[in-house]
Motif scaffolding. Structure first.
Motif, mmCIF file in Angstrom:
data_model
loop_
_atom_site.group_PDB
_atom_site.id
_atom_site.type_symbol
_atom_site.label_atom_id
_atom_site.label_comp_id
_atom_site.label_asym_id
_atom_site.label_seq_id
_atom_site.Cartn_x
_atom_site.Cartn_y
_atom_site.Cartn_z
ATOM 1 N N GLU A 43 21.252 -66.170 -1.482
ATOM 2 C CA GLU A 43 20.450 -66.895 -0.516
ATOM 3 C C GLU A 43 21.334 -67.480 0.578
ATOM 4 O O GLU A 43 22.541 -67.638 0.416
ATOM 5 C CB GLU A 43 19.676 -68.016 -1.213
ATOM 6 N N ARG A 44 20.679 -67.807 1.672
ATOM 7 C CA ARG A 44 21.383 -68.454 2.766
ATOM 8 C C ARG A 44 21.567 -69.934 2.413
ATOM 9 O O ARG A 44 20.593 -70.633 2.097
ATOM 10 C CB ARG A 44 20.574 -68.297 4.050
ATOM 11 N N ASP A 45 22.799 -70.403 2.476
ATOM 12 C CA ASP A 45 23.123 -71.753 2.049
ATOM 13 C C ASP A 45 23.478 -72.644 3.231
ATOM 14 O O ASP A 45 24.132 -72.214 4.186
ATOM 15 C CB ASP A 45 24.318 -71.748 1.083
ATOM 16 N N PHE A 46 23.089 -73.874 3.109
ATOM 17 C CA PHE A 46 23.438 -74.884 4.096
ATOM 18 C C PHE A 46 24.932 -75.176 4.054
ATOM 19 O O PHE A 46 25.516 -75.282 2.979
ATOM 20 C CB PHE A 46 22.649 -76.157 3.816
ATOM 21 N N VAL A 47 25.529 -75.327 5.226
ATOM 22 C CA VAL A 47 26.941 -75.677 5.327
ATOM 23 C C VAL A 47 27.105 -77.058 5.955
ATOM 24 O O VAL A 47 27.742 -77.934 5.393
ATOM 25 C CB VAL A 47 27.705 -74.637 6.158
ATOM 26 N N ALA A 48 26.513 -77.235 7.134
ATOM 27 C CA ALA A 48 26.666 -78.506 7.852
ATOM 28 C C ALA A 48 25.549 -78.648 8.870
ATOM 29 O O ALA A 48 25.000 -77.658 9.345
ATOM 30 C CB ALA A 48 28.017 -78.569 8.552
ATOM 31 N N GLY A 49 25.216 -79.896 9.185
ATOM 32 C CA GLY A 49 24.196 -80.160 10.184
ATOM 33 C C GLY A 49 24.543 -81.386 10.994
ATOM 34 O O GLY A 49 25.261 -82.281 10.518
ATOM 35 N N ILE A 50 24.043 -81.428 12.213
ATOM 36 C CA ILE A 50 24.276 -82.567 13.091
ATOM 37 C C ILE A 50 22.978 -82.904 13.800
ATOM 38 O O ILE A 50 22.258 -82.012 14.269
ATOM 39 C CB ILE A 50 25.412 -82.264 14.096
ATOM 40 N N GLY A 51 22.648 -84.171 13.843
ATOM 41 C CA GLY A 51 21.416 -84.598 14.465
ATOM 42 C C GLY A 51 21.446 -84.462 15.971
ATOM 43 O O GLY A 51 22.508 -84.299 16.588
#
Length: 126
Positions: A43-51
């Motif tokens: 599956e596609r996995d989350f790595v990082a996010g920014i608001g």
């Protein structure tokens, strides 16, 4: 919103790489940005996010302390700085965008994101 990811390549374990995600067709500062990765068969996995405001950050446990996400509003571009790369970081990396909500909320699920870039391959070798 159109997203164009770039910066992938072949790197030795322990090395560094910076991915870029150029956005167009929307007001960049209205969107949360995320990086995900995927290996074949998984599956596609989350790595990082920014608001959208740049103050809220979220990282997957596997990359905390090694990866850094940032954004440059003037350039309509999000970045993922990857350091101390490991073999298990090998994947196709995708950037994604979604309309921002509260300044302190960063989503980490692929269905939460509405727009996706084409992916850039990162290969970490020993």
């Amino acid at each position: 919103v159109q997203l164009q990811a770039s910066g992938g390549g072949l790197v030795m374990a322990g090395g560094s790489l910076r991915l870029s995600c150029a956005a167009s067709g929307g007001t960049f500062s209205n969107y949360d940005m995320g990086w995900f990765r995927q290996v074949p068969g998984k599956e596609r996995d989350f790595v990082a996010g920014i608001g959208w405001g740049g103050r809220s950050l979220k990282y997957a446990d596997s990359v905390k302390g090694r990866f850094a996400i940032s954004r440059d509003v003037a350039k309509n571009t999000a970045f993922l700085r990857m350091s101390s790369l490991k073999l298990e970081d090998t994947a196709v990396y995708y950037c994604a965008a979604r309309r921002g909500e509260s300044w302190n909320v960063v989503r980490a699920r692929p269905p939460d994101y509405d727009y996706w870039g084409q992916g850039t391959l990162v290969t970490v070798s020993s």
